[in-house]
Design a protein around this motif. Structure first.
Motif, PDB file in Angstrom:
ATOM      1  N   ALA A 479      19.166 -38.174  65.711  1.00  0.00           N
ATOM      2  CA  ALA A 479      18.441 -39.597  65.449  1.00  0.00           C
ATOM      3  C   ALA A 479      16.771 -38.926  65.770  1.00  0.00           C
ATOM      4  CB  ALA A 479      18.728 -40.528  66.079  1.00  0.00           C
ATOM      5  N   LYS A 480      16.708 -38.406  66.907  1.00  0.00           N
ATOM      6  CA  LYS A 480      15.673 -38.050  67.079  1.00  0.00           C
ATOM      7  C   LYS A 480      14.603 -36.944  66.097  1.00  0.00           C
ATOM      8  CE  LYS A 480      13.162 -35.883  71.061  1.00  0.00           C
ATOM      9  NZ  LYS A 480      13.064 -35.135  72.313  1.00  0.00           N
ATOM     10  N   ALA A 481      15.545 -36.156  65.726  1.00  0.00           N
ATOM     11  CA  ALA A 481      15.064 -35.082  64.760  1.00  0.00           C
ATOM     12  C   ALA A 481      14.788 -35.743  63.535  1.00  0.00           C
ATOM     13  CB  ALA A 481      16.017 -33.954  64.501  1.00  0.00           C
ATOM     14  N   LEU A 482      15.456 -36.731  63.032  1.00  0.00           N
ATOM     15  CA  LEU A 482      15.239 -37.624  61.762  1.00  0.00           C
ATOM     16  C   LEU A 482      14.053 -38.373  61.965  1.00  0.00           C
ATOM     17  CD1 LEU A 482      16.091 -38.869  59.168  1.00  0.00           C
ATOM     18  CD2 LEU A 482      17.536 -40.383  60.452  1.00  0.00           C
ATOM     19  N   GLY A 483      13.842 -38.828  62.973  1.00  0.00           N
ATOM     20  CA  GLY A 483      12.368 -39.482  63.219  1.00  0.00           C
ATOM     21  C   GLY A 483      11.154 -38.528  62.957  1.00  0.00           C
ATOM     22  N   VAL A 484      11.443 -37.473  63.592  1.00  0.00           N
ATOM     23  CA  VAL A 484      10.421 -36.422  63.472  1.00  0.00           C
ATOM     24  C   VAL A 484      10.103 -36.040  61.971  1.00  0.00           C
ATOM     25  CG1 VAL A 484       9.592 -34.170  64.041  1.00  0.00           C
ATOM     26  CG2 VAL A 484      10.592 -35.449  65.812  1.00  0.00           C
ATOM     27  N   CYS A 485      11.290 -35.899  61.453  1.00  0.00           N
ATOM     28  CA  CYS A 485      11.005 -35.426  59.832  1.00  0.00           C
ATOM     29  C   CYS A 485      10.519 -36.611  59.067  1.00  0.00           C
ATOM     30  CB  CYS A 485      12.444 -34.754  59.271  1.00  0.00           C
ATOM     31  SG  CYS A 485      12.762 -33.299  60.165  1.00  0.00           S
ATOM     32  N   ASN A 486      10.991 -37.855  59.234  1.00  0.00           N
ATOM     33  CA  ASN A 486      10.459 -38.918  58.330  1.00  0.00           C
ATOM     34  C   ASN A 486       8.995 -39.265  58.780  1.00  0.00           C
ATOM     35  OD1 ASN A 486      12.902 -39.724  57.224  1.00  0.00           O
ATOM     36  ND2 ASN A 486      13.496 -40.865  58.737  1.00  0.00           N
ATOM     37  N   GLY A 487       8.679 -38.957  60.142  1.00  0.00           N
ATOM     38  CA  GLY A 487       7.113 -39.211  60.402  1.00  0.00           C
ATOM     39  C   GLY A 487       6.371 -38.243  59.777  1.00  0.00           C
ATOM     40  N   ALA A 488       6.961 -36.988  59.468  1.00  0.00           N
ATOM     41  CA  ALA A 488       6.006 -35.963  59.007  1.00  0.00           C
ATOM     42  C   ALA A 488       6.111 -35.972  57.323  1.00  0.00           C
ATOM     43  CB  ALA A 488       6.757 -34.556  59.313  1.00  0.00           C
ATOM     44  N   GLY A 489       6.825 -36.992  56.818  1.00  0.00           N
ATOM     45  CA  GLY A 489       6.673 -37.057  55.478  1.00  0.00           C
ATOM     46  C   GLY A 489       7.794 -36.494  54.512  1.00  0.00           C
ATOM     47  N   VAL A 490       8.788 -35.653  55.241  1.00  0.00           N
ATOM     48  CA  VAL A 490       9.845 -34.924  54.650  1.00  0.00           C
ATOM     49  C   VAL A 490      10.679 -35.927  53.689  1.00  0.00           C
ATOM     50  CG1 VAL A 490      11.668 -33.419  54.624  1.00  0.00           C
ATOM     51  CG2 VAL A 490       9.827 -33.283  56.293  1.00  0.00           C
ATOM     52  N   LYS A 491      10.805 -35.650  52.375  1.00  0.00           N
ATOM     53  CA  LYS A 491      11.457 -36.535  51.443  1.00  0.00           C
ATOM     54  C   LYS A 491      12.991 -36.231  51.817  1.00  0.00           C
ATOM     55  CE  LYS A 491       7.754 -36.780  48.241  1.00  0.00           C
ATOM     56  NZ  LYS A 491       7.462 -36.290  46.634  1.00  0.00           N
ATOM     57  N   SER A 492      13.680 -37.274  51.425  1.00  0.00           N
ATOM     58  CA  SER A 492      15.364 -37.118  51.545  1.00  0.00           C
ATOM     59  C   SER A 492      15.960 -36.085  50.816  1.00  0.00           C
ATOM     60  CB  SER A 492      15.791 -38.549  50.980  1.00  0.00           C
ATOM     61  OG  SER A 492      15.740 -38.918  49.797  1.00  0.00           O
ATOM     62  N   GLY A 493      17.167 -35.697  51.061  1.00  0.00           N
ATOM     63  CA  GLY A 493      17.733 -34.846  50.349  1.00  0.00           C
ATOM     64  C   GLY A 493      18.085 -33.693  51.285  1.00  0.00           C
ATOM     65  N   ALA A 494      18.291 -32.487  50.642  1.00  0.00           N
ATOM     66  CA  ALA A 494      18.672 -31.172  51.216  1.00  0.00           C
ATOM     67  C   ALA A 494      17.484 -30.889  52.037  1.00  0.00           C
ATOM     68  CB  ALA A 494      18.773 -29.878  50.341  1.00  0.00           C
ATOM     69  N   LEU A 495      16.240 -30.875  52.098  1.00  0.00           N
ATOM     70  CA  LEU A 495      15.162 -30.571  52.660  1.00  0.00           C
ATOM     71  C   LEU A 495      14.941 -31.565  53.683  1.00  0.00           C
ATOM     72  CD1 LEU A 495      12.277 -30.187  49.959  1.00  0.00           C
ATOM     73  CD2 LEU A 495      13.506 -28.236  51.071  1.00  0.00           C
ATOM     74  N   LEU A 496      15.123 -32.862  53.757  1.00  0.00           N
ATOM     75  CA  LEU A 496      15.489 -33.653  55.034  1.00  0.00           C
ATOM     76  C   LEU A 496      16.440 -33.151  55.766  1.00  0.00           C
ATOM     77  CD1 LEU A 496      14.262 -35.937  56.452  1.00  0.00           C
ATOM     78  CD2 LEU A 496      15.826 -37.491  55.205  1.00  0.00           C
ATOM     79  N   ASP A 497      17.755 -32.623  55.297  1.00  0.00           N
ATOM     80  CA  ASP A 497      18.739 -32.263  56.387  1.00  0.00           C
ATOM     81  C   ASP A 497      18.347 -31.034  57.020  1.00  0.00           C
ATOM     82  OD1 ASP A 497      20.301 -34.493  55.421  1.00  0.00           O
ATOM     83  OD2 ASP A 497      21.510 -33.242  54.149  1.00  0.00           O
ATOM     84  N   ALA A 498      17.417 -30.175  56.048  1.00  0.00           N
ATOM     85  CA  ALA A 498      17.224 -28.834  56.701  1.00  0.00           C
ATOM     86  C   ALA A 498      16.130 -29.017  57.741  1.00  0.00           C
ATOM     87  CB  ALA A 498      16.754 -27.928  55.792  1.00  0.00           C
ATOM     88  N   CYS A 499      15.217 -30.121  57.551  1.00  0.00           N
ATOM     89  CA  CYS A 499      14.200 -30.520  58.600  1.00  0.00           C
ATOM     90  C   CYS A 499      14.894 -30.897  59.860  1.00  0.00           C
ATOM     91  CB  CYS A 499      13.385 -31.230  58.103  1.00  0.00           C
ATOM     92  SG  CYS A 499      12.057 -31.974  59.193  1.00  0.00           S
ATOM     93  N   ILE A 500      15.882 -31.744  59.635  1.00  0.00           N
ATOM     94  CA  ILE A 500      16.396 -32.274  61.035  1.00  0.00           C
ATOM     95  C   ILE A 500      17.153 -31.207  61.848  1.00  0.00           C
ATOM     96  CG2 ILE A 500      18.429 -33.918  61.619  1.00  0.00           C
ATOM     97  CD1 ILE A 500      17.911 -35.666  59.199  1.00  0.00           C
ATOM     98  N   LEU A 501      17.767 -30.213  61.244  1.00  0.00           N
ATOM     99  CA  LEU A 501      18.405 -29.126  61.784  1.00  0.00           C
ATOM    100  C   LEU A 501      17.614 -28.319  62.543  1.00  0.00           C
ATOM    101  CD1 LEU A 501      21.338 -28.018  62.204  1.00  0.00           C
ATOM    102  CD2 LEU A 501      20.783 -26.361  60.230  1.00  0.00           C
ATOM    103  N   ASP A 502      16.306 -28.058  61.863  1.00  0.00           N
ATOM    104  CA  ASP A 502      15.485 -27.082  62.219  1.00  0.00           C
ATOM    105  C   ASP A 502      14.797 -27.534  63.712  1.00  0.00           C
ATOM    106  OD1 ASP A 502      16.237 -25.446  60.257  1.00  0.00           O
ATOM    107  OD2 ASP A 502      14.157 -25.151  59.417  1.00  0.00           O
ATOM    108  N   VAL A 503      14.300 -28.751  63.627  1.00  0.00           N
ATOM    109  CA  VAL A 503      13.656 -29.660  64.706  1.00  0.00           C
ATOM    110  C   VAL A 503      14.513 -29.547  66.039  1.00  0.00           C
ATOM    111  CG1 VAL A 503      12.860 -31.836  65.174  1.00  0.00           C
ATOM    112  CG2 VAL A 503      12.022 -31.005  63.067  1.00  0.00           C
ATOM    113  N   ALA A 504      15.692 -29.805  65.621  1.00  0.00           N
ATOM    114  CA  ALA A 504      16.788 -29.813  66.782  1.00  0.00           C
ATOM    115  C   ALA A 504      17.000 -28.590  67.418  1.00  0.00           C
ATOM    116  CB  ALA A 504      18.155 -30.648  66.122  1.00  0.00           C
ATOM    117  N   VAL A 505      17.494 -27.558  66.462  1.00  0.00           N
ATOM    118  CA  VAL A 505      17.547 -26.211  66.822  1.00  0.00           C
ATOM    119  C   VAL A 505      16.644 -25.503  67.280  1.00  0.00           C
ATOM    120  CG1 VAL A 505      18.638 -24.121  66.123  1.00  0.00           C
ATOM    121  CG2 VAL A 505      19.579 -25.880  65.337  1.00  0.00           C
TER     122      VAL A 505
END
Length: 560
Positions: A479-505
């Motif tokens: 949830a925390k990583a999702l908020g960061v990626c949404n705030g950055a403007g990353v669009k939904s789909g595979a790129l958003l999933d990858a963004c969430i994983l990277d911010v967390a890891v």
């Protein structure tokens, strides 16, 4: 190009922000091609024909014929030779020698007698001008047409290259300096969209090649988006944009692919998939001119099933370059090696290589480029001890035959191939990806470009124990990583999933940056199935056999 070009036309789809009034030329150039006109050369196999269709902003237009490397210094050009030759001008009443290149090769040049009658046009009027050229066909000579504001002005050539229609394979059109190796200088804020159409006996869109054939240039730079082909037609076109100043971000290419974050790959054809094996791997291989390798390091012990790039190396013909993430006890983000030697590249400067190409250093970004337009853009990210390298690989020619982790066999976006050409199809089996596929692209010590990055320890070799995606994260962390990626403007789909994983890891909000405005994938690769237990069972049986052997040996010695 699959056929041979018989006609080509260059024009501008859009011209914006141009206020400059400098001199310029519009050139529609052929490539260097074999020609019967070279028959009088001391080395006909080395000589090439070259034709230019040129409009000059001063109000003139002409066709110019060149014999490239006609012979060594002292070689006489074909008859007739113009009596006006002065070593710096071309005339229409005969060939003239130019001594160019090294070691002083003779180039021969002559102009066509006929010239289109045209008027002078300022830079701001570029959108109103088209330049077309046609090869000879049967009894019809080559020809040139300049269209200004809808009015065509034409002239026939002298057909010095009667075989051009069967040899012309590439067409170059753009705005350049007005002769003598000069540069066309545009004001800041100028943007041009260039269109090059060809007729070649096929309706397939033309290929892309970043090579230039002329000595003139401009201060415009290709924008980052790869050139796009228009819909198939009898005269397909290549369309690209260029601007001054250069656009921020990765250098422009004919086509690009990436290895970013922990670790997500997008192939040249657009397949987006995760590859979390640790070790040195061949990212791309374009024989014989270009090769790229990366070193992936696992996130163990916290994230053992994820990896990041810690080094990237490339070979441009014979020049080898490596960007190695610096250790934690230095204020440097990276160490640069050129042909095995530590090399300093000043921030904001470009270091050129003797055989063409070089390294541009700007902040935490290193752009490596070869003379053929191939490039590697390495961004070294370092935050509080967390270091990873995002890699963008660009091709100077497309189509090209490419192999490696960021290539698809036969242009099939849903397939990957091992080094020995075993094809895997999406969805991919876990064992196939992390054993047969990964092992085939691992780089051995003998072929490593990354050896200069070694710090004394053994190179990590490993595979994940399981697939690891954003959905596998702890709920709160997700949830925390999702908020960061949404705030950055990353669009939904595979790129958003990858963004969430990277911010967390990776543990840094900055990890989201690479996905903002990223090119959406054409297809998403899924890795399915669990790791095979066969390897574990094999070790169990080996252990069991070892115990049996020990018991037998013990019993034997006990009896004695």
């Amino acid at each position: 190009m699959t056929g041979h070009i018989t006609q080509s036309e260059g024009s501008f789809d859009n011209v914006a922000g141009v206020t400059s009034t400098n001199a310029y030329s519009l050139q529609l150039n052929t490539d260097f091609f074999p020609s019967s006109a070279c028959s009088g050369s001391p080395s006909p196999a080395s000589c090439r024909g070259w034709e230019q269709f040129v409009y000059e902003s001063s109000g003139s237009a002409f066709m110019q014929y060149w014999l490239i490397e006609f012979g060594p210094a002292g070689t006489a050009c074909p008859a007739p030779v113009s009596p006006s030759c002065d070593g710096s001008h071309a005339f229409s009443n005969g060939w003239c020698p130019f001594v160019l290149g090294s070691p002083g090769m003779v180039y021969c040049v002559v102009n066509a007698a006929g010239e289109p009658t045209v008027t002078a046009q300022s830079m701001s009027s570029l959108g109103q001008i088209q330049v077309a050229g046609a090869a000879a066909s049967g009894a019809t000579n080559d020809a040139m047409t300049v269209t200004i504001g809808g009015t065509a002005h034409g002239a026939n050539g002298d057909n010095h290259f009667p075989d051009m229609g069967t040899q012309w394979k590439e067409a170059e059109f753009n705005v350049f300096g007005d002769g003598g190796g000069s540069q066309a200088v545009f004001n800041s804020g100028a943007t041009l969209q260039v269109r090059t159409e060809v007729v070649s006996g096929t309706n397939q869109g033309p290929s892309c090649d970043l090579t230039t054939f002329t000595a003139e240039s401009s201060n415009l730079t290709l924008v980052n988006s790869p050139p796009a082909s228009v819909a198939m037609s009898s005269a397909p076109a290549l369309v690209f944009a260029q601007s001054n100043p250069a656009a921020a971000g990765a250098v422009a290419t004919c086509l690009d692919a990436v290895s970013v974050g922990d670790t997500h790959l997008r192939t040249f054809d657009g397949l987006f998939y995760d590859f979390q094996a640790a070790g040195d791997f061949t990212l791309a291989e374009v024989d014989p001119r270009f090769e790229v390798q990366t070193r992936q390091v696992s996130g163990a012990p916290t994230w053992p099933d994820a990896t990041v790039n810690k080094a990237v190396a490339a070979r441009f013909d014979k020049t080898q370059v490596a960007i190695c993430a610096a250790g934690p006890r230095t204020d440097q983000a990276a160490v640069v090696f050129v042909d095995g030697k530590v090399t300093q590249v000043e921030d904001g400067k470009t270091l050129s290589w003797p055989d063409g190409g070089g390294i541009l250093h700007r902040g935490n970004e290193y752009v490596l480029f070869g003379k053929d337009g191939d490039s590697v853009d390495a961004t070294v990210n370092s935050f509080n001890g967390a270091t990873w390298i995002d890699v963008n690989v660009g091709l100077g020619r497309w189509p090209s035959v490419v192999k490696g982790l960021i290539a698809n066999p036969n242009g099939n976006v849903n397939q990957l191939a091992t080094r020995d050409n075993v094809v895997l199809t999406n969805p991919f089996n876990f064992d196939d990806v992390y054993h047969r596929y990964a092992d085939s692209w691992r780089v051995g010590e003998k072929n490593s470009l990354l050896a200069v990055c070694d710090t004394g320890g053994a190179i990590e070799r490993g595979i994940p124990a399981r697939t690891f995606y954003a959905k596998d994260l702890d709920r709160d962390l997700h949830a925390k990583a999702l908020g960061v990626c949404n705030g950055a403007g990353v669009k939904s789909g595979a790129l958003l999933d990858a963004c969430i994983l990277d911010v967390a890891v990776i543990g840094r909000d900055a990890a989201a940056k690479v996905f903002v405005g990223a090119k959406p994938p054409t297809a998403v690769g899924a890795i399915v199935g669990a790791p095979s237990s066969g390897h574990g069972k094999r070790w169990v049986w080996l252990a069991f056999l070892l115990v049996i052997i020990i018991i037998i040996v013990w019993f034997f010695f006990r009896r004695r």
